[in-house]
Scaffold this motif. Structure first.
Motif, PDB file in Angstrom:
ATOM      1  N   ALA A 231      -8.929   8.605  -5.029  1.00 56.15           N
ATOM      2  CA  ALA A 231      -9.082   7.199  -5.671  1.00 56.15           C
ATOM      3  C   ALA A 231      -9.298   6.158  -4.856  1.00 56.15           C
ATOM      4  CB  ALA A 231      -8.046   6.831  -6.767  1.00 56.15           C
ATOM      5  N   ALA A 232      -8.593   6.097  -3.727  1.00 59.08           N
ATOM      6  CA  ALA A 232      -8.587   5.046  -2.710  1.00 59.08           C
ATOM      7  C   ALA A 232      -9.572   5.343  -1.413  1.00 59.08           C
ATOM      8  CB  ALA A 232      -7.259   4.995  -1.981  1.00 59.08           C
ATOM      9  N   GLN A 233     -10.018   6.572  -1.484  1.00 57.35           N
ATOM     10  CA  GLN A 233     -11.136   6.876  -0.427  1.00 57.35           C
ATOM     11  C   GLN A 233     -10.592   6.801   0.923  1.00 57.35           C
ATOM     12  OE1 GLN A 233     -14.488   8.102  -1.013  1.00 57.35           O
ATOM     13  NE2 GLN A 233     -13.451   8.453  -2.844  1.00 57.35           N
ATOM     14  N   ARG A 234      -9.208   7.250   1.131  1.00 57.58           N
ATOM     15  CA  ARG A 234      -8.545   7.211   2.247  1.00 57.58           C
ATOM     16  C   ARG A 234      -8.105   8.546   2.559  1.00 57.58           C
ATOM     17  NH1 ARG A 234      -5.252   2.678   2.635  1.00 57.58           N
ATOM     18  NH2 ARG A 234      -4.170   3.526   4.258  1.00 57.58           N
ATOM     19  N   LYS A 235      -8.095   8.690   4.146  1.00 54.44           N
ATOM     20  CA  LYS A 235      -7.276   9.879   4.696  1.00 54.44           C
ATOM     21  C   LYS A 235      -5.907  10.069   4.398  1.00 54.44           C
ATOM     22  CE  LYS A 235     -10.930  11.056   8.030  1.00 54.44           C
ATOM     23  NZ  LYS A 235     -11.229  11.174   9.373  1.00 54.44           N
ATOM     24  N   LEU A 236      -5.428  11.317   4.380  1.00 50.03           N
ATOM     25  CA  LEU A 236      -3.739  11.255   4.132  1.00 50.03           C
ATOM     26  C   LEU A 236      -2.952  10.984   5.650  1.00 50.03           C
ATOM     27  CD1 LEU A 236      -3.163  14.192   2.080  1.00 50.03           C
ATOM     28  CD2 LEU A 236      -3.082  11.898   1.518  1.00 50.03           C
ATOM     29  N   THR A 237      -2.624  10.013   5.812  1.00 47.53           N
ATOM     30  CA  THR A 237      -1.674   9.421   6.865  1.00 47.53           C
ATOM     31  C   THR A 237      -0.250   9.377   6.494  1.00 47.53           C
ATOM     32  OG1 THR A 237      -2.165   7.145   6.638  1.00 47.53           O
ATOM     33  CG2 THR A 237      -3.869   8.188   8.057  1.00 47.53           C
ATOM     34  N   ILE A 238       0.395   9.249   7.325  1.00 50.02           N
ATOM     35  CA  ILE A 238       2.103   9.079   7.229  1.00 50.02           C
ATOM     36  C   ILE A 238       2.096   7.438   6.524  1.00 50.02           C
ATOM     37  CG2 ILE A 238       4.375   8.474   7.999  1.00 50.02           C
ATOM     38  CD1 ILE A 238       3.913  10.689   9.990  1.00 50.02           C
ATOM     39  N   PRO A 239       1.337   6.341   7.018  1.00 46.52           N
ATOM     40  CA  PRO A 239       1.593   5.101   6.286  1.00 46.52           C
ATOM     41  C   PRO A 239       1.124   5.321   4.737  1.00 46.52           C
ATOM     42  CG  PRO A 239       0.794   4.668   8.474  1.00 46.52           C
ATOM     43  CD  PRO A 239       0.773   6.334   8.308  1.00 46.52           C
ATOM     44  N   PHE A 240      -0.135   6.104   4.766  1.00 51.00           N
ATOM     45  CA  PHE A 240      -0.511   6.084   3.248  1.00 51.00           C
ATOM     46  C   PHE A 240       0.322   6.829   2.339  1.00 51.00           C
ATOM     47  CE2 PHE A 240      -3.312   8.253   0.093  1.00 51.00           C
ATOM     48  CZ  PHE A 240      -3.703   7.073  -0.357  1.00 51.00           C
ATOM     49  N   ILE A 241       0.811   7.811   2.998  1.00 53.06           N
ATOM     50  CA  ILE A 241       1.759   8.560   2.039  1.00 53.06           C
ATOM     51  C   ILE A 241       3.256   7.836   1.899  1.00 53.06           C
ATOM     52  CG2 ILE A 241       3.303  10.672   2.253  1.00 53.06           C
ATOM     53  CD1 ILE A 241       1.316  12.210   4.001  1.00 53.06           C
ATOM     54  N   LYS A 242       3.457   7.133   2.848  1.00 55.35           N
ATOM     55  CA  LYS A 242       4.867   6.122   2.447  1.00 55.35           C
ATOM     56  C   LYS A 242       4.426   5.345   1.269  1.00 55.35           C
ATOM     57  CE  LYS A 242       7.055   6.177   6.980  1.00 55.35           C
ATOM     58  NZ  LYS A 242       7.155   5.137   8.027  1.00 55.35           N
ATOM     59  N   THR A 243       3.267   4.417   1.443  1.00 55.43           N
ATOM     60  CA  THR A 243       2.824   3.700   0.132  1.00 55.43           C
ATOM     61  C   THR A 243       2.560   4.400  -1.089  1.00 55.43           C
ATOM     62  OG1 THR A 243       1.835   2.377   1.981  1.00 55.43           O
ATOM     63  CG2 THR A 243       1.098   1.960  -0.480  1.00 55.43           C
ATOM     64  N   THR A 244       1.846   5.548  -1.207  1.00 58.83           N
ATOM     65  CA  THR A 244       1.703   6.244  -2.419  1.00 58.83           C
ATOM     66  C   THR A 244       3.050   6.723  -3.164  1.00 58.83           C
ATOM     67  OG1 THR A 244      -0.533   6.835  -1.536  1.00 58.83           O
ATOM     68  CG2 THR A 244       0.468   7.952  -3.265  1.00 58.83           C
ATOM     69  N   LEU A 245       3.994   7.152  -2.304  1.00 56.90           N
ATOM     70  CA  LEU A 245       5.204   7.551  -2.781  1.00 56.90           C
ATOM     71  C   LEU A 245       6.548   6.733  -2.831  1.00 56.90           C
ATOM     72  CD1 LEU A 245       4.973  11.407  -1.247  1.00 56.90           C
ATOM     73  CD2 LEU A 245       3.999  10.461  -3.540  1.00 56.90           C
ATOM     74  N   ASN A 246       6.285   5.562  -2.202  1.00 54.61           N
ATOM     75  CA  ASN A 246       7.238   4.703  -2.197  1.00 54.61           C
ATOM     76  C   ASN A 246       8.272   5.147  -1.579  1.00 54.61           C
ATOM     77  OD1 ASN A 246       5.836   2.590  -3.952  1.00 54.61           O
ATOM     78  ND2 ASN A 246       6.449   4.028  -5.830  1.00 54.61           N
ATOM     79  N   LEU A 247       8.153   5.491  -0.252  1.00 52.45           N
ATOM     80  CA  LEU A 247       8.904   5.899   0.442  1.00 52.45           C
ATOM     81  C   LEU A 247       9.573   5.105   1.808  1.00 52.45           C
ATOM     82  CD1 LEU A 247       7.681   9.637   1.324  1.00 52.45           C
ATOM     83  CD2 LEU A 247       9.403   9.055  -0.387  1.00 52.45           C
TER      84      LEU A 247
END
Length: 235
Positions: free
Chosen positions: A219-235
């Motif tokens: 949906a975001a056309q983004r690669k999986l990075t740790i910052p993106f994972i943190k944002t997506t999962l609210n970590l």
């Protein structure tokens, strides 16, 4: 009572990516090769396999994969999770002998329950004939399940038994990376290990998270990075 099997675990509910190819032990492991051969040799004799392992050993994955492979070669099949159907009682076993392949998960949950033990023993006797394949899982070997009915314990120990070790964190990280790659999703080893340190180590829960990340990444056309994972999962 009708002899038609109760549809508690329809084949269409099987995860489409829990196949022999995605099994963490490898598509050429002894247990995978054995299950494939069992499905191939059903016409020669009754095929029975007992998969033994604790949580996160991958034994349930092997049941899903067996059902998926059986469907692909035109066999009728059902996966019966005793964890999900135990409250319905042993009547869920009625009529299952009409199917080609039956997979029963977590049989240890009904060990010591007389009605279930008798029903499983009777089903085993009805089903054990050529052109039939039965795969059963439990957390321990039959002799360690505290089964009251000696004949059932004997039946459960009758076929080929595989003791499958639990997955280590390295195994889980490798499995996550492999599963992501099969989806066309790039998940680095670093990201996989981050998920393991911040989330439940339950493999099923981790795969659900991977599914969420897959959708978010597209949906975001983004690669999986740790910052993106943190944002997506609210970590």
């Amino acid at each position: 009572m009708s002899n038609e099997p109760l549809q508690m675990a329809l084949p269409v509910t099987l995860p489409d990516d829990e196949t022999f190819a995605s099994y963490f032990g490898g598509a050429q492991s002894l247990e995978v090769n054995h299950l494939k051969v069992s499905l191939k040799n059903m016409s020669q004799a009754f095929q029975y396999t007992y998969l033994c392992g604790l949580a996160d050993s991958g034994k349930s994955h092997l049941l899903y994969a067996t059902c998926i492979h059986a469907q692909e070669i035109g066999l009728s099949t059902i996966l019966l999770s005793l964890r999900e159907v135990i409250d319905f009682g042993p009547a869920v076993l009625d009529g299952l002998e009409s199917l080609d392949v039956v997979c029963i998960d977590d049989v240890h949950l009904v060990a010591g329950v007389d009605q279930w033990e008798k029903a499983l023993f009777n089903f085993f006797n009805r089903f054990s004939e050529p052109n039939k394949c039965l795969v059963v899982t439990a957390d321990l070997l039959p002799s360690m399940l505290n089964i009251n009915l000696p004949d059932l314990e004997s039946r459960l120990a009758w076929g080929t038994t595989f003791q499958i070790r639990s997955m280590s964190d390295d195994d889980k990280a490798e499995a996550l990376v492999k599963r992501a790659n099969m989806r066309g999703l790039e998940l680095s080893d670093e990201c996989a290990r981050f998920l393991l340190t911040r989330l439940s180590r339950d493999m099923r829960a981790l795969l659900d998270v991977l599914d969420k990340l897959d959708h978010a990444s597209m949906a975001a056309q983004r690669k999986l990075t740790i910052p993106f994972i943190k944002t997506t999962l609210n970590l």
